[in-house]
Scaffold this active site. Structure first.
Site, PDB file in Angstrom:
ATOM      1  N   ASP A  11      69.047   1.555  61.521  1.00 54.33           N
ATOM      2  CA  ASP A  11      69.359   1.421  62.507  1.00 54.33           C
ATOM      3  C   ASP A  11      70.436   2.423  63.186  1.00 54.33           C
ATOM      4  O   ASP A  11      71.434   1.888  63.474  1.00 54.33           O
ATOM      5  CB  ASP A  11      69.894  -0.052  62.925  1.00 54.33           C
ATOM      6  CG  ASP A  11      69.922  -0.365  64.408  1.00 54.33           C
ATOM      7  OD1 ASP A  11      69.593   0.444  65.128  1.00 54.33           O
ATOM      8  OD2 ASP A  11      70.611  -1.421  64.870  1.00 54.33           O
ATOM      9  N   HIS A  40      69.144   1.577  67.958  1.00 54.61           N
ATOM     10  CA  HIS A  40      68.433   1.033  69.188  1.00 54.61           C
ATOM     11  C   HIS A  40      69.577   1.163  70.618  1.00 54.61           C
ATOM     12  O   HIS A  40      68.989   0.785  71.467  1.00 54.61           O
ATOM     13  CB  HIS A  40      68.459  -0.705  68.753  1.00 54.61           C
ATOM     14  CG  HIS A  40      69.723  -1.310  68.886  1.00 54.61           C
ATOM     15  ND1 HIS A  40      70.451  -1.599  67.509  1.00 54.61           N
ATOM     16  CD2 HIS A  40      70.542  -1.932  69.827  1.00 54.61           C
ATOM     17  CE1 HIS A  40      71.521  -2.277  67.732  1.00 54.61           C
ATOM     18  NE2 HIS A  40      71.640  -2.353  69.192  1.00 54.61           N
ATOM     19  N   SER A  58      77.032  -2.871  70.078  1.00 53.98           N
ATOM     20  CA  SER A  58      76.408  -1.988  69.131  1.00 53.98           C
ATOM     21  C   SER A  58      76.721  -0.690  69.044  1.00 53.98           C
ATOM     22  O   SER A  58      76.715   0.196  70.098  1.00 53.98           O
ATOM     23  CB  SER A  58      74.724  -2.178  69.532  1.00 53.98           C
ATOM     24  OG  SER A  58      74.182  -3.239  69.103  1.00 53.98           O
TER      25      SER A  58
END
Length: 421
Positions: A196, A162, A275
């Protein structure tokens, strides 16, 4: 919900609240179902669009403005890539951070005072920082930032899908910032959406790669560090412990884009922008990729660390990363059974149907079977089972404990691979 041949459903039996409108409300544990339990029904990414270009952290810490009324809703799982610009004022009001112009650096980040004592904790951190990067993406009038780490000296960098996915738009530009302030262009190598994970690459032949540890050796209570760029504050280090293992967590802003992880849970502070950054043990090796947090988010989906962060275990991401580097694509692990949630108060995942020519069919699983354990580990629900399957490797043999008509039996299954598209 399929075990791995399709993205997980945000709810079963009724339309789940979610998407980009509102957030699930916390319910007593005895009254939750898949549609209202925030562990399994996150409503939004923590990606905030902005204009114009993504910006770098301030040269001097600003005086935070007076906090606005938070308007918080309860329990939301959000992924933790971040963007700071037009909406940085709102984020600054909530979290005390303001962004300035590209190219500037955070005070103290790249100018350590003296050298740490040999063998000290500080020396270990000093050795880690050159291997951790901040990833900046811009496309037209929007963009964002996340984190990553050097996986191999040849310039391969691991991050979240992402984060890398922000660069999928036409004319997108992706750049990587190292701890010495260098900013270099990067390109996407490959991505695996169901887990992910993504790999990007920069030019290089002798970059300082981090070692990857065996996540099966991780224990609750182990001390860990999270390193990344929360809110664009590059090369921030936070510390905590491993709080739990195999925590089933779904994140994503739609059913199609949802990912499920049997995650390492940590109380090390993780915020939007972390992230893709590494979760590191006290030996300086990576045990996970930080990917999401459980937080109190306001009506705009903004929120920060409350000590509940989640990382993709190293044994899971390493297999995927190696596939992406070798072929540009990755596989996901599948059982081949469509699963559904069991009634409230009943453990396990119920098999709704079995697909032909799959491990489930070959093992003798049948519709109506309730899978109550996976390799001896109790299964709480269908989301938990799917997370455990994805954590495993294709070709791995596992034992499922099945309740069939009130009688339990063990069934051995060899899991298979399916393209991760």
């Amino acid at each position: 919900m399929s075990d791995g041949t399709a993205p997980p459903s945000a709810g079963t039996g009724s339309e789940a609240s979610g998407g980009n409108t509102g957030h699930p409300q916390q319910s007593p544990w005895w009254a939750r179902d898949a549609a209202t339990d925030p562990w399994r029904n996150p409503s939004t990414h923590a990606v905030v669009t902005h204009t114009p270009e993504p910006t770098f952290p301030p040269t001097e810490p600003p005086i935070p403005p007076a906090p606005k009324a938070p308007g918080l809703t309860l329990g939301t799982v959000i992924t933790v890539s971040a963007v700071v610009a037009v909406l940085a004022g709102m984020l600054g009001a909530l979290l005390g951070v303001i962004a300035t112009k590209p190219g500037q650096q955070t005070t103290g980040t790249f100018s350590p005072n003296g050298s740490p004592p040999p063998g000290s904790y500080q020396e270990k951190i000093e050795q880690i920082l050159p291997s951790v990067v901040t990833i900046w993406v811009s496309s037209g009038g929007s963009g964002g930032n996340g984190s990553g780490f050097v996986y191999s000296p040849e310039g391969y960098i691991v991050t979240n899908q992402h984060v890398a996915g922000l660069a999928e738009e036409d004319n997108a530009r992706m750049e990587v910032q190292f701890s010495d302030g260098r900013i270099v262009p990067a390109e996407l190598v490959g991505e695996a959406k169901s887990t992910d994970i993504a790999v990007i690459k920069v030019d290089g032949s002798d970059l300082p790669a981090l070692s990857v540890a065996d996540s099966n050796e991780v224990m609750v209570g182990d001390r860990v560090m999270a390193v990344g760029a929360p809110l664009g504050l590059s090369h921030t280090v936070t510390e905590g412990i491993v709080s739990a293992l195999d925590r089933p967590v779904i994140s994503g802003d739609s059913e199609k884009e949802a990912t499920v992880t049997a995650a390492i849970q940590t109380d090390a502070a993780i915020n939007p922008g972390n992230s893709g950054g590494p979760l590191i043990n006290m030996d300086g090796s990576v045990i996970g990729v930080n990917t999401s947090i459980y937080t109190f988010a306001n009506e705009d989906g903004e929120g920060g660390s409350i000590g509940l962060g989640f990382a993709i275990p190293s044994n899971q991401f390493k297999r995927i990363v190696d596939e992406l580097i070798d072929t540009g694509t990755a596989t996901k692990t599948v059982l081949g059974a469509k699963l559904k949630t069991t009634p409230n108060g009943t453990l396990g995942a119920t098999v709704e149907s079995v697909e032909q020519n799959t491990p489930a069919a070959e093992s003798g699983l049948a519709g109506g079977d309730r899978i109550v354990a996976f390799n001896g580990q109790y299964v709480t629900d269908d989301v938990h089972l799917r997370a455990l399957i994805l954590r495993s490797s294709p070709g791995e043999s596992v034992t499922l404990t099945v309740d069939r008509g009130g009688s339990e039996q063990d069934i051995d299954v060899t899991l298979a691979a399916s393209p991760d598209e």
